[in-house]
Design a protein around this motif. Structure first.
Motif, mmCIF file in Angstrom:
data_model
loop_
_atom_site.group_PDB
_atom_site.id
_atom_site.type_symbol
_atom_site.label_atom_id
_atom_site.label_comp_id
_atom_site.label_asym_id
_atom_site.label_seq_id
_atom_site.Cartn_x
_atom_site.Cartn_y
_atom_site.Cartn_z
ATOM 1 N N ALA A 53 31.437 47.314 -35.813
ATOM 2 C CA ALA A 53 30.874 46.719 -36.770
ATOM 3 C C ALA A 53 30.959 45.334 -36.927
ATOM 4 O O ALA A 53 30.261 44.444 -37.398
ATOM 5 C CB ALA A 53 31.465 47.248 -37.896
ATOM 6 N N PHE A 54 31.997 44.877 -36.357
ATOM 7 C CA PHE A 54 32.328 43.187 -36.305
ATOM 8 C C PHE A 54 32.177 42.607 -35.087
ATOM 9 O O PHE A 54 32.297 41.316 -35.126
ATOM 10 C CB PHE A 54 33.735 42.983 -36.969
ATOM 11 C CG PHE A 54 33.573 43.294 -38.390
ATOM 12 C CD1 PHE A 54 33.187 42.312 -39.417
ATOM 13 C CD2 PHE A 54 34.152 44.420 -38.885
ATOM 14 C CE1 PHE A 54 33.515 42.339 -40.558
ATOM 15 C CE2 PHE A 54 34.130 44.685 -40.340
ATOM 16 C CZ PHE A 54 33.940 43.383 -41.045
ATOM 17 N N GLU A 55 31.494 43.207 -34.156
ATOM 18 C CA GLU A 55 31.151 42.484 -32.823
ATOM 19 C C GLU A 55 29.763 41.482 -33.373
ATOM 20 O O GLU A 55 29.051 41.568 -34.202
ATOM 21 C CB GLU A 55 30.546 43.428 -32.056
ATOM 22 C CG GLU A 55 31.684 44.332 -31.358
ATOM 23 C CD GLU A 55 31.013 45.207 -30.413
ATOM 24 O OE1 GLU A 55 29.897 45.402 -30.221
ATOM 25 O OE2 GLU A 55 31.918 46.028 -29.688
ATOM 26 N N PRO A 56 29.792 40.258 -32.681
ATOM 27 C CA PRO A 56 28.920 39.321 -32.811
ATOM 28 C C PRO A 56 27.559 39.889 -32.533
ATOM 29 O O PRO A 56 27.281 40.633 -31.892
ATOM 30 C CB PRO A 56 29.072 38.226 -31.587
ATOM 31 C CG PRO A 56 30.572 38.373 -31.416
ATOM 32 C CD PRO A 56 30.955 39.844 -31.567
ATOM 33 N N GLY A 57 26.693 39.696 -33.610
ATOM 34 C CA GLY A 57 25.209 39.911 -33.907
ATOM 35 C C GLY A 57 25.162 41.220 -34.521
ATOM 36 O O GLY A 57 23.981 41.627 -34.590
ATOM 37 N N SER A 58 26.252 41.949 -34.867
ATOM 38 C CA SER A 58 26.133 43.301 -35.791
ATOM 39 C C SER A 58 25.432 43.072 -37.194
ATOM 40 O O SER A 58 25.643 42.083 -37.666
ATOM 41 C CB SER A 58 27.497 44.128 -35.881
ATOM 42 O OG SER A 58 28.284 43.194 -36.791
ATOM 43 N N ARG A 61 28.141 42.478 -39.825
ATOM 44 C CA ARG A 61 28.721 41.216 -39.720
ATOM 45 C C ARG A 61 27.896 40.063 -40.431
ATOM 46 O O ARG A 61 28.367 39.205 -41.139
ATOM 47 C CB ARG A 61 29.028 40.728 -38.295
ATOM 48 C CG ARG A 61 29.831 39.545 -38.252
ATOM 49 C CD ARG A 61 30.092 39.406 -36.756
ATOM 50 N NE ARG A 61 30.994 38.171 -36.606
ATOM 51 C CZ ARG A 61 31.588 37.695 -35.772
ATOM 52 N NH1 ARG A 61 31.404 38.472 -34.787
ATOM 53 N NH2 ARG A 61 32.417 36.603 -35.598
ATOM 54 N N GLN A 62 26.683 40.348 -40.434
ATOM 55 C CA GLN A 62 25.706 39.238 -41.370
ATOM 56 C C GLN A 62 25.856 39.559 -42.641
ATOM 57 O O GLN A 62 25.101 38.779 -43.400
ATOM 58 C CB GLN A 62 24.176 39.711 -40.421
ATOM 59 C CG GLN A 62 24.275 39.611 -38.909
ATOM 60 C CD GLN A 62 24.680 38.383 -38.644
ATOM 61 O OE1 GLN A 62 24.368 37.333 -39.115
ATOM 62 N NE2 GLN A 62 25.047 38.350 -37.306
ATOM 63 N N LEU A 63 26.103 40.704 -42.993
ATOM 64 C CA LEU A 63 26.187 41.008 -44.604
ATOM 65 C C LEU A 63 27.127 40.026 -45.550
ATOM 66 O O LEU A 63 28.134 39.734 -44.908
ATOM 67 C CB LEU A 63 26.467 42.281 -45.143
ATOM 68 C CG LEU A 63 25.315 43.477 -44.636
ATOM 69 C CD1 LEU A 63 25.695 44.956 -44.823
ATOM 70 C CD2 LEU A 63 24.017 43.107 -44.967
ATOM 71 N N LEU A 64 26.488 39.646 -46.613
ATOM 72 C CA LEU A 64 27.593 38.903 -47.636
ATOM 73 C C LEU A 64 28.660 39.940 -48.123
ATOM 74 O O LEU A 64 28.144 41.078 -48.230
ATOM 75 C CB LEU A 64 26.551 38.447 -48.792
ATOM 76 C CG LEU A 64 25.659 37.238 -48.274
ATOM 77 C CD1 LEU A 64 24.815 36.926 -49.464
ATOM 78 C CD2 LEU A 64 26.346 36.140 -47.789
#
Length: 71
Positions: A53-58, A61-64
């Motif tokens: 879930a925290f890999e770049p581009g997931s 990870r983009q969510l506030l």
């Protein structure tokens, strides 16, 4: 009786062994619910999902933080 499943990788799942534990209401001593009893294998699966879930581009990870809390 409600059986509480584990939430792993975006879905509600049973433990790998199918084992569960009774949750006792201390006020009256009665069984309030049953919860899946996770194993080491279940924990490894959950840890792998969290890392993914925290890999770049997931998307996660983009969510506030507010958006994550809402989910």
């Amino acid at each position: 009786m409600e059986r509480i499943k584990m939430y792993i990788d975006g879905e509600w799942v049973s433990s790998s062994t199918g084992a569960y534990r009774e949750l006792i209401n201390p006020a009256n001593g009665q069984v309030a619910a049953e919860a899946e009893e996770g194993t080491a294998a279940d924990a490894k699966r959950a840890i792998a999902a969290a890392r993914k879930a925290f890999e770049p581009g997931s998307q996660w990870r983009q969510l506030l933080p507010e958006e994550r809390a809402e989910l």
